[in-house]
Design an enzyme around this catalytic site. Structure first.
Site, short mmCIF file in Angstrom:
data_model
loop_
_atom_site.label_atom_id
_atom_site.label_comp_id
_atom_site.label_asym_id
_atom_site.label_seq_id
_atom_site.Cartn_x
_atom_site.Cartn_y
_atom_site.Cartn_z
N LYS A 1 0.86 -1.17 0.00
CA LYS A 1 0.00 0.00 0.00
C LYS A 1 0.90 1.23 0.00
O LYS A 1 1.66 1.46 0.94
CB LYS A 1 -0.92 0.01 1.22
CG LYS A 1 -1.88 1.21 1.24
CD LYS A 1 -2.77 1.17 2.47
CE LYS A 1 -3.74 2.33 2.52
NZ LYS A 1 -4.61 2.29 3.73
N ARG B 1 -10.83 9.74 1.17
CA ARG B 1 -10.77 10.39 2.48
C ARG B 1 -11.89 11.41 2.63
O ARG B 1 -12.39 11.63 3.73
CB ARG B 1 -9.41 11.03 2.68
CG ARG B 1 -8.30 9.99 2.82
CD ARG B 1 -6.90 10.58 2.80
NE ARG B 1 -5.90 9.51 2.90
CZ ARG B 1 -4.60 9.69 2.69
NH1 ARG B 1 -4.14 10.89 2.37
NH2 ARG B 1 -3.76 8.68 2.80
N LYS C 1 1.29 9.97 5.75
CA LYS C 1 1.36 8.56 6.13
C LYS C 1 2.62 7.88 5.60
O LYS C 1 2.69 6.66 5.49
CB LYS C 1 0.10 7.83 5.63
CG LYS C 1 -1.19 8.42 6.20
CD LYS C 1 -2.40 7.56 5.90
CE LYS C 1 -3.66 8.14 6.55
NZ LYS C 1 -4.84 7.24 6.41
N GLU D 1 7.90 -7.01 1.46
CA GLU D 1 6.63 -7.03 2.18
C GLU D 1 5.84 -8.30 1.84
O GLU D 1 5.21 -8.91 2.72
CB GLU D 1 5.80 -5.79 1.82
CG GLU D 1 6.37 -4.47 2.32
CD GLU D 1 6.09 -4.24 3.81
OE1 GLU D 1 5.48 -5.11 4.46
OE2 GLU D 1 6.49 -3.17 4.32
N LYS E 1 -2.04 -1.51 -3.83
CA LYS E 1 -2.89 -0.33 -3.83
C LYS E 1 -2.03 0.92 -3.93
O LYS E 1 -1.09 1.07 -3.14
CB LYS E 1 -3.72 -0.30 -2.54
CG LYS E 1 -4.68 0.88 -2.43
CD LYS E 1 -5.42 0.85 -1.08
CE LYS E 1 -6.38 2.03 -0.99
NZ LYS E 1 -7.05 2.10 0.32
N SER F 1 -9.95 5.48 -5.39
CA SER F 1 -10.88 6.59 -5.62
C SER F 1 -10.35 7.62 -6.62
O SER F 1 -11.10 8.15 -7.43
CB SER F 1 -11.21 7.27 -4.30
OG SER F 1 -10.04 7.78 -3.67
N TYR G 1 -14.82 0.57 -7.64
CA TYR G 1 -16.13 1.22 -7.49
C TYR G 1 -16.97 1.06 -8.74
O TYR G 1 -18.17 1.34 -8.73
CB TYR G 1 -15.92 2.71 -7.17
CG TYR G 1 -15.05 2.91 -5.96
CD1 TYR G 1 -15.55 2.69 -4.67
CD2 TYR G 1 -13.71 3.26 -6.08
CE1 TYR G 1 -14.75 2.84 -3.55
CE2 TYR G 1 -12.90 3.41 -4.96
CZ TYR G 1 -13.42 3.19 -3.71
OH TYR G 1 -12.62 3.32 -2.60
#
Length: 327
Positions: free
Chosen positions: A196, A206, A218, A234, A249, A275, A314
């Protein structure tokens, strides 16, 4: 021209193109992200035109319609009231909270629907970060993992089929697997957000949940977008710790990472068409410069072609609807 090899022969008709097509995109490959809130009215999301913040009743209806179209799974993202947000994010493991209620309602109404839940603290804490925050602003890894275990157990108890830790804390997959197994939830799978990235593509999401960080960014826990080899590290850790599915992502800007994970691991690979990617297509289609259906199908097929076994998007219900209508 004397050409014994003419690749165009395999493109001559739609039937022939179908016979030699290498990559398939169907509703069975899609996971539908759904937003929910505690209110009784469904709310259009300003930052994501075409998406809705669902009431519980609306959520159950929308999920049922999607499942009837062949979509096998949904993933839940809650918008939590500010009055329930705390420094320690304790609402995240409230057995009577919004997400457990939604899980129970969905499983009762649609027993064959796979319900996936987001495991992270940013919707629940006052800081808007995926982890607990120290007084000096550091994101606390081990303390966050302990909280995520409580959240995952809460979701599993309510009936979740898959928990999806999206926090990027070190060691959380092993901790969740151990806790779930000890509690008797050996059949609850873990879909880890393996790679991510600290991406600017998350802005509209958000806005949908009012979960933007209240300070800083972040980057100390989500991955640097310049790195690809790090994703393999990872992935190796997640696989060793007991992840059942690995996720990348965002999706389209990281097709190379999807491909690397597909080559690196036998685990299923998911990709999240996020998004920002969604909104760019919507905006371009609204302007008249792109055909929405054509660009969506091309984009999602490219994600599958890169190696994704499943796609969180979506556009899931749109794609399933187009395919059911033969369009």
């Amino acid at each position: 021209m004397d050409l014994p090899i003419r690749p165009r022969r395999n493109r001559r008709t739609e039937a022939i193109r179908g016979l030699v097509r290498e990559t398939e995109l169907t509703a069975a490959h899609l996971i539908y992200p759904l937003f929910l809130h505690a209110g009784t009215a469904d709310q259009p999301i300003d930052s994501m035109p075409g998406c809705t913040r669902w009431s519980l009743a609306g959520l159950v209806k929308e999920a049922g319609e999607a499942h009837a179209l062949g979509i096998p799974a949904i993933v839940l993202f809650p918008a939590i009231s500010d009055k329930l947000k705390t420094k320690d994010a304790r609402e995240a493991w409230n057995a009577k909270g919004l997400v457990p209620k939604a899980i129970a309602a969905l499983k009762k109404a649609h027993p064959t629907l796979t319900v996936i839940t987001d495991v992270a603290l940013d919707p629940y804490n006052t800081d808007g970060h995926d982890g607990l925050v120290a007084d000096d602003g550091r994101i606390l890894n081990d303390e966050t993992v302990a909280a995520l275990v409580k959240q995952a157990l809460c979701h599993a108890t309510a009936g979740a089929d898959i928990v999806a830790p999206s926090d990027m804390m070190d060691g959380r997959v092993a901790a969740l697997r151990s806790a779930l197994d000890k509690a008797g939830f050996q059949d609850v799978a873990i879909m880890s957000y393996t790679a991510k990235y600290a991406s600017a593509y998350y802005g509209p999401f958000r806005g949908a949940l009012d979960s933007a960080p209240k300070f800083g960014d972040k980057k100390t826990y989500q991955m640097d977008y310049a790195n690809a080899r790090e994703a393999l590290r990872e992935a190796s850790l997640d696989e060793a710790e007991g992840a059942d599915i690995m996720m990348v992502k965002p999706a389209v800007p990281y097709l190379d990472v999807i491909y690397r994970l597909r080559q690196h691991s036998p685990l299923p690979v998911a990709a999240y068409h996020v998004s920002g990617e969604y909104l760019m297509i919507k905006a371009a289609a609204a302007s008249g410069w792109l055909d929405e259906k054509k660009i969506v199908l091309e984009t999602l097929t490219s994600i599958r072609r890169a190696g994704a076994d499943m796609i969180l998007t979506y556009f899931a219900k749109d794609v399933a609807t187009w395919q059911s209508e033969g369009r």
